[in-house]
Design an enzyme around this catalytic site. Structure first.
Site, PDB file in Angstrom:
ATOM      1  N   GLU A 261      -6.653   7.759  12.051  1.00 54.62           N
ATOM      2  CA  GLU A 261      -5.368   7.162  12.400  1.00 54.62           C
ATOM      3  C   GLU A 261      -5.543   5.816  13.090  1.00 54.62           C
ATOM      4  O   GLU A 261      -4.855   4.838  12.766  1.00 54.62           O
ATOM      5  CB  GLU A 261      -4.595   8.130  13.304  1.00 54.62           C
ATOM      6  CG  GLU A 261      -3.303   7.585  13.877  1.00 54.62           C
ATOM      7  CD  GLU A 261      -2.234   7.327  12.830  1.00 54.62           C
ATOM      8  OE1 GLU A 261      -1.216   6.719  13.181  1.00 54.62           O
ATOM      9  OE2 GLU A 261      -2.419   7.722  11.665  1.00 54.62           O
TER      10      GLU A 261
ATOM     11  N   HIS B 263      -6.724   2.912  10.837  1.00 52.83           N
ATOM     12  CA  HIS B 263      -5.570   2.430  10.076  1.00 52.83           C
ATOM     13  C   HIS B 263      -4.710   1.499  10.925  1.00 52.83           C
ATOM     14  O   HIS B 263      -4.277   0.432  10.465  1.00 52.83           O
ATOM     15  CB  HIS B 263      -4.751   3.632   9.592  1.00 52.83           C
ATOM     16  CG  HIS B 263      -3.458   3.264   8.929  1.00 52.83           C
ATOM     17  ND1 HIS B 263      -3.394   2.452   7.825  1.00 52.83           N
ATOM     18  CD2 HIS B 263      -2.169   3.598   9.228  1.00 52.83           C
ATOM     19  CE1 HIS B 263      -2.135   2.299   7.460  1.00 52.83           C
ATOM     20  NE2 HIS B 263      -1.375   2.965   8.302  1.00 52.83           N
TER      21      HIS B 263
ATOM     22  N   HIS C 189       7.793   4.093   5.183  1.00 54.78           N
ATOM     23  CA  HIS C 189       6.560   3.423   5.614  1.00 54.78           C
ATOM     24  C   HIS C 189       5.682   3.098   4.408  1.00 54.78           C
ATOM     25  O   HIS C 189       5.098   2.004   4.329  1.00 54.78           O
ATOM     26  CB  HIS C 189       5.822   4.334   6.594  1.00 54.78           C
ATOM     27  CG  HIS C 189       4.753   3.648   7.382  1.00 54.78           C
ATOM     28  ND1 HIS C 189       4.951   2.454   8.028  1.00 54.78           N
ATOM     29  CD2 HIS C 189       3.454   3.992   7.624  1.00 54.78           C
ATOM     30  CE1 HIS C 189       3.835   2.092   8.643  1.00 54.78           C
ATOM     31  NE2 HIS C 189       2.909   3.007   8.406  1.00 54.78           N
TER      32      HIS C 189
ATOM     33  N   HIS D 247       8.613  14.488 -10.393  1.00 50.40           N
ATOM     34  CA  HIS D 247       7.614  13.415 -10.413  1.00 50.40           C
ATOM     35  C   HIS D 247       6.871  13.397 -11.746  1.00 50.40           C
ATOM     36  O   HIS D 247       6.619  12.321 -12.314  1.00 50.40           O
ATOM     37  CB  HIS D 247       6.645  13.626  -9.251  1.00 50.40           C
ATOM     38  CG  HIS D 247       5.600  12.558  -9.129  1.00 50.40           C
ATOM     39  ND1 HIS D 247       5.885  11.211  -9.167  1.00 50.40           N
ATOM     40  CD2 HIS D 247       4.245  12.648  -8.950  1.00 50.40           C
ATOM     41  CE1 HIS D 247       4.769  10.511  -9.029  1.00 50.40           C
ATOM     42  NE2 HIS D 247       3.766  11.364  -8.902  1.00 50.40           N
TER      43      HIS D 247
ATOM     44  N   HIS E 248      -5.089   7.471  -6.740  1.00 49.48           N
ATOM     45  CA  HIS E 248      -3.771   7.582  -7.370  1.00 49.48           C
ATOM     46  C   HIS E 248      -2.753   6.722  -6.622  1.00 49.48           C
ATOM     47  O   HIS E 248      -1.913   6.059  -7.231  1.00 49.48           O
ATOM     48  CB  HIS E 248      -3.335   9.054  -7.365  1.00 49.48           C
ATOM     49  CG  HIS E 248      -2.184   9.361  -8.265  1.00 49.48           C
ATOM     50  ND1 HIS E 248      -2.171   9.045  -9.601  1.00 49.48           N
ATOM     51  CD2 HIS E 248      -0.983   9.972  -8.015  1.00 49.48           C
ATOM     52  CE1 HIS E 248      -1.037   9.446 -10.147  1.00 49.48           C
ATOM     53  NE2 HIS E 248      -0.294   9.993  -9.197  1.00 49.48           N
TER      54      HIS E 248
END
Length: 331
Positions: free
Chosen positions: A69, A72, A133, A237, A303
């Site tokens: 975290e 990032h 986000h 999806h 992906h």
């Protein structure tokens, strides 16, 4: 400024990939506060663990997730500072109006993205916020690419985009949103059979799965929706992925034919169209691999990354279709 923008593009891509890695390693709440971690600027050291645990007694400190975290956040913060510098340079140096608008818009977008990053933590991974986000990260990257094009080239002619282009854009945007909704609701493994789902899926569809207002929960990590809702999201999806595939393939072929009619700029349009086709094939392969291999971490991260590149390639086909760019002087 061009070099700074290109550095920002690379950094924005890294930030998006790190964001996906953080989410997929269940590290979104690796640090329960923001912008620090357990009240510190870095992950608590061994001698700080006891005081950190006392501040957050309900939270189990997992250093690896916390570092995922924080790394990032460090990269995202650096990107924000670079975009601030780009915005300042665009104001105080003689750039075209389009460059100035792009730069200032990026600055405000990255500020909002930082707020979404904070809300992601404070609202304990609320799916709608996590999705926003994700879209914000994609938007920043694409706008940086367009800013780099505006700095590198001057558009000398303009062609109105056909309605097909806007249709394709809407189809692709919906697919990206569905992919983000699948991820934020932990629905990636809701169906493990191809091509649609396990037997009886038709009777279990639940349209409530697409409500942006999620049920109240202490935390949204690992998801709060029942199986039927997650299955519905996953199936939507998949089905929309097929629609997106054929729609964008049609657009790429259309661009190839249109490029032959152009006096200039056709080579760039052809390259962007060919890239779009390659990325489409890659993304379909990664999507199938996610199902067959039960969501391996690296495949799932790829992906997400290829989805970003796919959106960017599509936007570049729009750019090269609508303008015939010529080289600008270095800035």
């Amino acid at each position: 400024m061009k070099i700074l923008v290109r550095i920002a593009i690379i950094l924005a891509f890294v930030v998006v990939v790190l964001g996906a890695f953080t989410r997929l390693t269940d590290a979104g709440l690796g640090c329960p506060d923001w912008p620090g971690c357990y009240g510190h600027l870095t992950v608590p050291k061994a001698e700080q663990v006891n005081s950190a645990q006392a501040k957050f007694p309900q939270q189990i400190i997992e250093p690896q997730k916390a570092w995922n975290e924080m790394i990032h956040r460090y990269f995202a913060g650096t990107l924000g500072l670079i975009i601030l510098a780009i915005a300042v340079l665009s104001i105080y140096k003689p750039h075209a109006q389009k460059v100035r608008v792009f730069s200032i818009s990026l600055f405000f977008l990255v500020c909002f993205q930082a707020a979404l990053g904070m809300w992601t933590v404070t609202l304990v991974l609320l799916p709608a916020v996590v999705l926003a986000h994700l879209i914000g990260g994609f938007s920043i990257f694409v706008l940086l690419v367009l800013l780099e094009r505006a700095l590198a080239y001057t558009a000398v002619t303009k062609t109105k985009l056909p309605k097909l282009a806007w249709l394709c854009f809407i189809v692709l945007l919906i697919q990206i949103i569905l992919g983000g909704w699948t991820s934020t609701n932990y629905a990636a493994l809701a169906c493990t059979e191809l091509p649609i789902c396990e037997d009886g899926w038709q009777q279990r569809l639940d349209l409530n799965a697409f409500h942006l207002i999620s049920p109240e929960a202490d935390t949204y990590q690992y998801g709060v929706l029942d199986y039927s809702a997650r299955m519905t999201i996953h199936i939507a999806h998949r089905i929309w992925a097929v629609i997106t595939l054929f729609t964008l393939l049609g657009w790429a072929v259309f661009c190839f034919f249109q490029s032959q009619k152009r006096v200039s700029g056709f080579a760039r349009l052809n390259i962007a169209s060919a890239s779009l086709i390659v990325l489409l094939a890659t993304q379909v392969g990664l999507g199938i691999a996610n199902v067959v291999l039960s969501l391996p971490l690296m495949v799932a991260v790829l992906h997400n990354a290829v989805a970003l590149l796919l959106l960017t390639a599509f936007v570049l086909t729009l750019y090269y279709y609508s303008v015939a760019p010529v080289q600008s002087r270095a800035r």
